[in-house]
Design an enzyme around this catalytic site. Structure first.
Site, PDB file in Angstrom:
ATOM      1  N   ASP A  34      13.620   6.817  -5.900  1.00  0.00           N
ATOM      2  CA  ASP A  34      12.220   6.371  -5.909  1.00  0.00           C
ATOM      3  C   ASP A  34      11.714   5.466  -6.638  1.00  0.00           C
ATOM      4  OD1 ASP A  34       9.421   8.082  -3.814  1.00  0.00           O
ATOM      5  OD2 ASP A  34       8.891   7.154  -5.649  1.00  0.00           O
ATOM      6  N   THR A 142       7.417   2.886  11.708  1.00  0.00           N
ATOM      7  CA  THR A 142       6.974   2.971  12.227  1.00  0.00           C
ATOM      8  C   THR A 142       6.285   2.629  14.232  1.00  0.00           C
ATOM      9  OG1 THR A 142       4.301   2.445  12.346  1.00  0.00           O
ATOM     10  CG2 THR A 142       5.326   0.270  11.351  1.00  0.00           C
ATOM     11  N   ASP A 143       5.840   3.390  14.659  1.00  0.00           N
ATOM     12  CA  ASP A 143       4.965   2.853  15.789  1.00  0.00           C
ATOM     13  C   ASP A 143       4.540   1.037  16.146  1.00  0.00           C
ATOM     14  OD1 ASP A 143       3.145   3.900  15.100  1.00  0.00           O
ATOM     15  OD2 ASP A 143       2.543   4.894  16.918  1.00  0.00           O
ATOM     16  N   GLU A 144       3.269   1.107  14.926  1.00  0.00           N
ATOM     17  CA  GLU A 144       2.706   0.200  14.939  1.00  0.00           C
ATOM     18  C   GLU A 144       3.697  -1.364  15.221  1.00  0.00           C
ATOM     19  OE1 GLU A 144       0.065   0.146  11.299  1.00  0.00           O
ATOM     20  OE2 GLU A 144       0.276   2.251  11.891  1.00  0.00           O
ATOM     21  N   TYR A 167       1.069  -5.310   7.241  1.00  0.00           N
ATOM     22  CA  TYR A 167       2.597  -3.529   7.027  1.00  0.00           C
ATOM     23  C   TYR A 167       2.870  -3.658   8.015  1.00  0.00           C
ATOM     24  CZ  TYR A 167       3.446   0.966   8.112  1.00  0.00           C
ATOM     25  OH  TYR A 167       4.242   2.044   8.056  1.00  0.00           O
ATOM     26  N   LYS A 171       7.604  -4.384   8.222  1.00  0.00           N
ATOM     27  CA  LYS A 171       7.908  -2.807   8.766  1.00  0.00           C
ATOM     28  C   LYS A 171       8.759  -3.702   9.961  1.00  0.00           C
ATOM     29  CE  LYS A 171       8.416   1.289   7.913  1.00  0.00           C
ATOM     30  NZ  LYS A 171       9.271   1.675   6.644  1.00  0.00           N
ATOM     31  N   PRO A 299     -10.005  -6.132  10.150  1.00  0.00           N
ATOM     32  CA  PRO A 299      -9.423  -6.913  10.735  1.00  0.00           C
ATOM     33  C   PRO A 299      -7.940  -7.134  11.485  1.00  0.00           C
ATOM     34  CG  PRO A 299      -9.430  -7.829   7.705  1.00  0.00           C
ATOM     35  CD  PRO A 299      -9.790  -6.345   8.206  1.00  0.00           C
TER      36      PRO A 299
HETATM   37  P1  NAD Z   1       4.031   7.108   1.087  1.00  0.00           P
HETATM   38  O1  NAD Z   1       3.128   5.843   1.015  1.00  0.00           O
HETATM   39  O2  NAD Z   1       3.150   8.402   0.634  1.00  0.00           O
HETATM   40  O3  NAD Z   1       5.063   7.156  -0.054  1.00  0.00           O
HETATM   41  C1  NAD Z   1       6.275   6.097   0.233  1.00  0.00           C
HETATM   42  C2  NAD Z   1       7.160   6.617  -0.989  1.00  0.00           C
HETATM   43  O4  NAD Z   1       7.602   4.979  -1.221  1.00  0.00           O
HETATM   44  C3  NAD Z   1       6.576   6.521  -2.160  1.00  0.00           C
HETATM   45  O5  NAD Z   1       7.117   7.965  -3.088  1.00  0.00           O
HETATM   46  C4  NAD Z   1       6.170   5.246  -3.326  1.00  0.00           C
HETATM   47  O6  NAD Z   1       6.649   6.340  -4.534  1.00  0.00           O
HETATM   48  C5  NAD Z   1       7.816   5.166  -2.443  1.00  0.00           C
HETATM   49  N1  NAD Z   1       7.735   3.623  -2.786  1.00  0.00           N
HETATM   50  C6  NAD Z   1       7.427   2.351  -3.473  1.00  0.00           C
HETATM   51  N2  NAD Z   1       7.622   1.563  -3.140  1.00  0.00           N
HETATM   52  C7  NAD Z   1       8.749   1.886  -3.690  1.00  0.00           C
HETATM   53  C8  NAD Z   1       9.453   1.287  -4.324  1.00  0.00           C
HETATM   54  N3  NAD Z   1      10.203  -0.405  -4.628  1.00  0.00           N
HETATM   55  N4  NAD Z   1      10.894   1.414  -4.688  1.00  0.00           N
HETATM   56  C9  NAD Z   1      10.925   2.752  -4.859  1.00  0.00           C
HETATM   57  N5  NAD Z   1      10.447   3.463  -3.761  1.00  0.00           N
HETATM   58  C10 NAD Z   1       9.423   2.860  -3.805  1.00  0.00           C
HETATM   59  O7  NAD Z   1       4.838   6.663   2.763  1.00  0.00           O
HETATM   60  P2  NAD Z   1       4.496   7.532   3.989  1.00  0.00           P
HETATM   61  O8  NAD Z   1       3.682   7.472   4.706  1.00  0.00           O
HETATM   62  O9  NAD Z   1       4.880   9.007   3.357  1.00  0.00           O
HETATM   63  O10 NAD Z   1       5.739   6.620   5.030  1.00  0.00           O
HETATM   64  C11 NAD Z   1       7.046   7.550   4.452  1.00  0.00           C
HETATM   65  C12 NAD Z   1       8.051   5.976   5.654  1.00  0.00           C
HETATM   66  O11 NAD Z   1       7.866   6.421   6.748  1.00  0.00           O
HETATM   67  C13 NAD Z   1       7.330   4.456   5.626  1.00  0.00           C
HETATM   68  O12 NAD Z   1       8.767   3.480   5.679  1.00  0.00           O
HETATM   69  C14 NAD Z   1       6.351   4.065   6.340  1.00  0.00           C
HETATM   70  O13 NAD Z   1       6.225   3.134   7.133  1.00  0.00           O
HETATM   71  C15 NAD Z   1       6.798   5.199   7.751  1.00  0.00           C
HETATM   72  N6  NAD Z   1       6.126   5.790   8.397  1.00  0.00           N
HETATM   73  C16 NAD Z   1       4.897   6.695   8.111  1.00  0.00           C
HETATM   74  C17 NAD Z   1       3.813   7.300   9.004  1.00  0.00           C
HETATM   75  C18 NAD Z   1       3.393   7.823   8.483  1.00  0.00           C
HETATM   76  O14 NAD Z   1       2.020   8.079   9.285  1.00  0.00           O
HETATM   77  N7  NAD Z   1       2.462   7.677   6.980  1.00  0.00           N
HETATM   78  C19 NAD Z   1       4.361   6.797  10.333  1.00  0.00           C
HETATM   79  C20 NAD Z   1       5.496   6.569  11.149  1.00  0.00           C
HETATM   80  C21 NAD Z   1       6.284   5.733   9.524  1.00  0.00           C
END
Ligand code: NAD
Length: 359
Positions: A34, A142-144, A167, A171, A299
């Site tokens: 990370d 993501t479902d988005e 975003y 993805k 938007p």
């Molecule tokens: P988050 O923003 O809480 O965490 C993202 C993590 O990635 C952080 O720890 C950050 O430090 C790390 N990160 C960001 N840029 C980085 C880089 N360049 N190199 C290394 N690490 C990096 O996100 P989340 O909500 O936990 O989502 C995690 C994954 O799940 C994402 O891929 C997101 O698209 C996907 N997702 C999220 C949701 C949701 O509801 N939050 C739903 C479906 C899918």
């Protein structure tokens, strides 16, 4: 498998996924890779940081040389990829950060896997006979990516992509890259697309933790447009368990939708939060409703997302373990018991600390 890299393991979902893998795979080293952006916080993993099969590596997926260092050190058997820029509003103000991390960062990881793994030419679109599954690139999405639904219908694994925000477009691009490396080079992969998560350790820029924080502090509860936007919500620990089960049991080349069968309009969700929190905070019923504040719409805002997770249920028997009301109650309790965490992430204290620690 001996070494598994989980990217984004210090984030909201990633920290729950790391915990699930560490606890259930004592003979495997789980490497949490990370960059510790504003959204990453090692405090989320305090309870497991001393487990013998857990290590943390600070590395940025947009920097191939940093990834190479970690790959050379551990020669990973699998990558579970969650690292991403994840907040839609931020993608509207700074789309390039999303393209760099979500698209280029994913490509960097795929390139290293391609270089380090002996890819199997004996594949059809990334599908392999089970006995030939030595490595796995598991991409969390993501479902988005599917865009917006009308009043009815659900996203299926076969729904065409139609992303609407920077975003979701970034993805979608990363999902396509993963499948393309599977199809072209024989990279063993799995993709899963999940609905909105909620639960402990959620950064308070997202709707549920923001509202919990603002109800505690009696600050406005911002709701976009008319509040009728509809989302499916899943408790984050159920998502982490689904990811672990898919990782262990699913065939390569598969896509799974993960969801809670649990649709809520934003306004109703916020009213449910108010109901539960006013009771817990011993405030009069409906006391915090005065905080609801409708704000100018985002938007390109997608009207409705709804996931059909039937395939995952049929193939692997997965289903959510808690109802929304139960999950929400657990989430609220966690935030009330961890006010210091909330204050530290909001003030940037943790980020200051870790930037000094790992500089
Ligand atoms: P988050 O923003 O809480 O965490 C993202 C993590 O990635 C952080 O720890 C950050 O430090 C790390 N990160 C960001 N840029 C980085 C880089 N360049 N190199 C290394 N690490 C990096 O996100 P989340 O909500 O936990 O989502 C995690 C994954 O799940 C994402 O891929 C997101 O698209 C996907 N997702 C999220 C949701 C949701 O509801 N939050 C739903 C479906 C899918």
């Amino acid at each position: 498998m001996k070494n598994i890299i989980i990217t984004g393991g210090a984030g909201f979902i990633g920290s729950h996924v790391v915990r699930e893998f560490v606890k259930n795979n004592p003979d495997t080293t789980i490497i949490n890779l990370d960059a510790l952006t504003y959204a990453g916080n090692l405090e989320n993993l305090k309870d497991i940081e001393n487990e013998p099969n857990y290590v943390f590596e600070k590395a940025d997926i947009t920097k191939p040389e940093e990834l190479r260092r970690v790959f050379e050190k551990y020669n990973p058997d699998a990558v579970v990829h969650l690292a991403a820029e994840s907040h839609v509003d931020r993608s509207i103000t700074d789309p390039m950060a999303f393209i760099n991390t979500n698209v280029n960062g994913t490509a960097n990881l795929l390139n290293l896997c391609k270089e380090f793994w002996t890819l199997n030419p004996d594949h059809t679109h990334g599908r392999f006979p089970d006995e030939k599954r030595n490595n796995l690139f598991y991409h969390i999405s993501t479902d988005e990516v599917y865009g917006s639904l009308g009043e009815t219908g659900f996203f299926l694994e076969t729904t065409s992509y139609d992303p609407q925000s920077p975003y979701s477009a970034s993805k979608a691009a990363s999902d396509h890259l993963v499948r393309a490396y599977g199809n072209t080079y024989g990279m063993p992969f799995i993709v899963s697309n999940c609905s909105n998560n909620y639960g402990p350790n959620h950064f308070p820029e997202k709707l549920i933790p923001l509202c919990i924080s603002n109800i505690i502090n009696e600050k406005p509860l911002p709701i976009y447009g008319d509040g009728k936007y509809t989302r499916d919500w899943l408790f984050v620990i159920d998502h982490a368990k689904a990811i672990h089960q898919i990782f262990k049991e699913a065939k390569t080349g598969e896509t799974y939708n993960i969801g809670g069968f649990n649709e809520w309009q934003n306004i109703d969700l916020v009213k449910e939060l108010i109901k539960q929190m006013d009771a817990k905070l011993e405030r009069p019923e409906g006391y915090s409703e005065k905080l609801i504040t409708f704000v100018k719409d985002r938007p390109g805002h997608d009207k409705r997302y709804a996931i059909d997770a039937t395939k995952l249920n049929k193939d692997l028997g997965w289903k959510p373990s808690v109802t929304f009301e139960e999950g929400l109650a657990k989430t609220i309790d966690w935030y009330l018991e961890n006010k210091e965490w909330l204050e530290n992430v909001t003030s940037g204290n943790y980020q200051d600390y870790y930037s000094k620690q790992y500089s």
